[in-house]
Design a protein around this motif. Structure first.
Motif, mmCIF file in Angstrom:
data_model
loop_
_atom_site.group_PDB
_atom_site.id
_atom_site.type_symbol
_atom_site.label_atom_id
_atom_site.label_comp_id
_atom_site.label_asym_id
_atom_site.label_seq_id
_atom_site.Cartn_x
_atom_site.Cartn_y
_atom_site.Cartn_z
ATOM 1 N N ILE A 1 0.837 -1.205 0.000
ATOM 2 C CA ILE A 1 0.000 0.000 0.000
ATOM 3 C C ILE A 1 0.869 1.251 0.000
ATOM 4 C CG2 ILE A 1 -1.629 1.349 1.395
ATOM 5 C CD1 ILE A 1 -2.880 -1.373 2.210
ATOM 6 N N GLU A 2 1.910 1.252 0.789
ATOM 7 C CA GLU A 2 2.810 2.407 0.834
ATOM 8 C C GLU A 2 3.543 2.599 -0.490
ATOM 9 O OE1 GLU A 2 5.043 1.580 4.397
ATOM 10 O OE2 GLU A 2 3.516 2.523 5.662
ATOM 11 N N GLN A 3 3.910 1.505 -1.150
ATOM 12 C CA GLN A 3 4.534 1.608 -2.471
ATOM 13 C C GLN A 3 3.542 2.206 -3.470
ATOM 14 O OE1 GLN A 3 5.690 -2.493 -3.128
ATOM 15 N NE2 GLN A 3 7.849 -1.996 -2.785
ATOM 16 N N MET A 4 2.286 1.796 -3.373
ATOM 17 C CA MET A 4 1.256 2.312 -4.282
ATOM 18 C C MET A 4 1.102 3.820 -4.117
ATOM 19 S SD MET A 4 -1.631 -0.667 -4.041
ATOM 20 C CE MET A 4 -2.743 0.070 -5.261
ATOM 21 N N GLU A 5 1.166 4.295 -2.884
ATOM 22 C CA GLU A 5 1.021 5.724 -2.610
ATOM 23 C C GLU A 5 2.147 6.548 -3.225
ATOM 24 O OE1 GLU A 5 0.784 5.752 1.644
ATOM 25 O OE2 GLU A 5 -1.335 5.173 1.653
ATOM 26 N N GLN A 6 3.283 5.919 -3.476
ATOM 27 C CA GLN A 6 4.445 6.638 -4.007
ATOM 28 C C GLN A 6 4.700 6.353 -5.486
ATOM 29 O OE1 GLN A 6 7.818 6.010 -1.452
ATOM 30 N NE2 GLN A 6 6.678 6.573 0.370
ATOM 31 N N THR A 7 3.808 5.591 -6.113
ATOM 32 C CA THR A 7 4.011 5.207 -7.508
ATOM 33 C C THR A 7 3.069 5.987 -8.414
ATOM 34 O OG1 THR A 7 4.670 2.986 -6.836
ATOM 35 C CG2 THR A 7 4.004 3.260 -9.128
ATOM 36 N N ALA A 8 3.630 6.643 -9.412
ATOM 37 C CA ALA A 8 2.829 7.409 -10.365
ATOM 38 C C ALA A 8 2.621 6.646 -11.671
ATOM 39 C CB ALA A 8 3.497 8.753 -10.650
ATOM 40 N N ALA B 1 1.415 4.145 -14.273
ATOM 41 C CA ALA B 1 0.155 3.394 -14.380
ATOM 42 C C ALA B 1 0.387 1.882 -14.352
ATOM 43 C CB ALA B 1 -0.591 3.791 -15.649
ATOM 44 N N GLN B 2 1.379 1.404 -15.073
ATOM 45 C CA GLN B 2 1.646 -0.033 -15.091
ATOM 46 C C GLN B 2 2.167 -0.500 -13.733
ATOM 47 O OE1 GLN B 2 0.853 -2.343 -17.516
ATOM 48 N NE2 GLN B 2 1.349 -3.739 -15.839
ATOM 49 N N ASP C 1 0.390 -3.330 -11.402
ATOM 50 C CA ASP C 1 1.116 -4.486 -10.865
ATOM 51 C C ASP C 1 1.009 -4.544 -9.340
ATOM 52 O OD1 ASP C 1 1.859 -5.073 -13.467
ATOM 53 O OD2 ASP C 1 3.886 -4.258 -13.253
ATOM 54 N N LEU C 2 1.160 -3.393 -8.708
ATOM 55 C CA LEU C 2 1.056 -3.344 -7.252
ATOM 56 C C LEU C 2 -0.364 -3.663 -6.788
ATOM 57 C CD1 LEU C 2 3.273 -0.221 -6.497
ATOM 58 C CD2 LEU C 2 3.712 -2.567 -5.720
ATOM 59 N N GLU C 3 -1.368 -3.216 -7.540
ATOM 60 C CA GLU C 3 -2.747 -3.512 -7.178
ATOM 61 C C GLU C 3 -3.012 -5.014 -7.236
ATOM 62 O OE1 GLU C 3 -6.751 -3.263 -6.054
ATOM 63 O OE2 GLU C 3 -5.038 -1.956 -5.716
ATOM 64 N N GLU C 4 -2.471 -5.678 -8.241
ATOM 65 C CA GLU C 4 -2.618 -7.140 -8.318
ATOM 66 C C GLU C 4 -1.966 -7.798 -7.102
ATOM 67 O OE1 GLU C 4 -1.418 -8.991 -11.984
ATOM 68 O OE2 GLU C 4 -2.375 -7.427 -13.169
ATOM 69 N N GLU C 5 -0.789 -7.330 -6.737
ATOM 70 C CA GLU C 5 -0.088 -7.890 -5.582
ATOM 71 C C GLU C 5 -0.847 -7.571 -4.291
ATOM 72 O OE1 GLU C 5 4.389 -8.102 -3.668
ATOM 73 O OE2 GLU C 5 4.064 -6.834 -5.415
#
Length: 72
Positions: free
Chosen positions: A17-24, A26-27, A31-35
């Motif tokens: 979740i924290e990685q998702m917050e820092q990732t702009a 789209a791909q 990938d993070l959402e799947e994980e």
């Protein structure tokens, strides 16, 4: 199962979740959402096994943050 497995699953879930917050990218987000979904489901299973009740996804996330941040 025990607390250590629950803690480790919650910790990985929060890290994603924290990685998702820092990732702009789209791909990267996709990938993070799947994980995140994979680890969310693992977390749901272990919470149920441990007899820990929850209401919804947001509640599961709060429980994970509480478990991880409360044990650091």
């Amino acid at each position: 199962m025990g607390k250590s497995k629950l803690y480790n699953i919650a910790k990985r879930y929060i890290e994603i979740i924290e990685q998702m917050e820092q990732t702009a990218d789209a791909q990267g987000l996709a990938d993070l959402e799947e994980e995140r979904v994979i680890w969310h489901n693992k977390l749901l299973r272990i919470l149920k096994r441990e007899g820990i009740s929850f209401k919804d996804r947001e509640n599961v996330t709060r429980l994970a943050y509480h478990l991880v941040r409360g044990n650091e």
